[in-house]
Design an enzyme around this catalytic site. Structure first.
Site, mmCIF file in Angstrom:
data_model
loop_
_atom_site.group_PDB
_atom_site.id
_atom_site.type_symbol
_atom_site.label_atom_id
_atom_site.label_comp_id
_atom_site.label_asym_id
_atom_site.label_seq_id
_atom_site.Cartn_x
_atom_site.Cartn_y
_atom_site.Cartn_z
ATOM 1 N N HIS A 1 0.829 -1.217 0.000
ATOM 2 C CA HIS A 1 0.000 0.000 0.000
ATOM 3 C C HIS A 1 0.852 1.251 0.000
ATOM 4 C CE1 HIS A 1 1.152 -0.489 4.244
ATOM 5 N NE2 HIS A 1 1.011 0.823 4.320
ATOM 6 N N THR B 1 0.470 4.851 1.788
ATOM 7 C CA THR B 1 -0.357 5.592 2.747
ATOM 8 C C THR B 1 -0.720 6.953 2.162
ATOM 9 O OG1 THR B 1 0.649 4.446 4.626
ATOM 10 C CG2 THR B 1 -0.440 6.541 5.093
ATOM 11 N N MET C 1 5.839 12.027 2.003
ATOM 12 C CA MET C 1 6.808 11.290 1.198
ATOM 13 C C MET C 1 6.124 10.027 0.698
ATOM 14 S SD MET C 1 10.338 9.337 2.121
ATOM 15 C CE MET C 1 9.429 8.119 3.034
ATOM 16 N N HIS D 1 5.342 6.547 -0.609
ATOM 17 C CA HIS D 1 6.186 5.358 -0.682
ATOM 18 C C HIS D 1 5.352 4.101 -0.474
ATOM 19 C CE1 HIS D 1 5.930 6.087 3.637
ATOM 20 N NE2 HIS D 1 6.200 4.800 3.811
ATOM 21 N N SER E 1 5.978 0.585 1.308
ATOM 22 C CA SER E 1 6.940 -0.148 2.140
ATOM 23 C C SER E 1 7.091 -1.589 1.667
ATOM 24 C CB SER E 1 6.491 -0.130 3.603
ATOM 25 O OG SER E 1 6.833 1.101 4.186
ATOM 26 N N TYR F 1 9.255 -3.815 7.064
ATOM 27 C CA TYR F 1 9.251 -3.085 8.334
ATOM 28 C C TYR F 1 10.294 -3.737 9.236
ATOM 29 C CZ TYR F 1 4.557 -1.144 7.244
ATOM 30 O OH TYR F 1 3.482 -0.494 6.697
#
Ligand SMILES: *[C@@H]1O[C@H](CO)[C@@H](O)[C@H](O)[C@H]1NC(C)=O
Length: 218
Positions: free
Chosen positions: A78, A80, A153, A155, A157, A160
């Site tokens: 995803h 955000t 920003m 992005h 991911s 994590y």
């Protein structure tokens, strides 16, 4: 005799009145406590842009490749759009619908594989911060009343975790060895998702998709 009868009636009246007040207080009490525990309870919500179904396997292959070597929790690919906001569920759903109604399908493209300094920004696909990508987030964030302390920003991911700089560099290289043309990936964002994402949960087991809306075509 008359006064006795009057007195008994008066007592009976007091009894009925007292009992009525008692019943009334119980019936008033029940809905009040239900409201307090259910509808007014707040949670952390986020709005995600989901990549198209045919792009997801390509991103998941990278995520799985990195996770197999560096560990970390599993999550859905995803970008955000609105960061953490604390809201009741009804409020979050209403705001989510309003945000989606105000947006149209938009394009995004990968800039490069990058690494960051937080658990939630460890290894990620940096997305070009084009006007449409930045505006989609700005419009939705204002609908949600979300104000970020840092500039947006965009992005996606991949991993994590709390990795050392050396590990992050290795992970970055591994991403390119798994998919050397990932920098050329671009795709339309056609749907947004509302997720419950309790901030305190690094295992992500409590993360839950609440709703999804398709954006109207551009
Ligand atoms: C998105 O990209 C596609 C393919 O490159 C293009 O046809 C379309 O016009 C773009 N949409 C927007 C909103 O820029």
């Amino acid at each position: 005799m008359f006064t006795d009868l009057f007195f008994i009636r008066f007592l009976a009246f007091l009894g009925v009145l007292g009992f009525s007040l008692f019943v009334f207080s119980i019936t008033m009490d029940v809905p009040a406590t239900t409201v307090a525990t259910d509808e007014s309870q707040k949670n952390d919500y986020s709005v995600w842009a989901a990549p198209p179904e045919d792009v997801i396997p390509r991103i998941k292959k990278l995520m799985e490749g990195l996770r197999s070597e560096f560990g970390g929790p599993q999550f859905e690919p995803h970008m955000t759009v609105v960061g953490l906001v604390s809201l009741t569920k009804d409020d979050a759903l209403a705001k989510f619908k309003a945000a989606c109604d105000g947006l149209k399908t938009y394009n995004c493209s990968v800039d490069r594989v990058a690494t960051g300094t937080f658990f939630y920004q460890c290894v990620y696909l940096l997305i070009h911060p084009t006007t449409e990508v930045v505006e989609a987030s700005a419009k939705s964030s204002s609908t949600f009343g979300f104000k970020s302390s840092t500039p947006y920003m965009p992005h996606i991911s991949l991993l994590y975790g709390d990795l050392t700089d050396e590990e992050k560099k290795k992970a970055q290289e591994k991403a390119y060895s798994l998919d050397e043309s990932i920098d050329q990936l671009s795709f339309p964002i056609t749907r947004l998702q509302l997720w419950k994402t309790p901030a305190s949960d690094n295992t992500l087991t409590s993360w839950e998709k609440i709703a999804e809306y398709n954006l109207s075509p551009n």
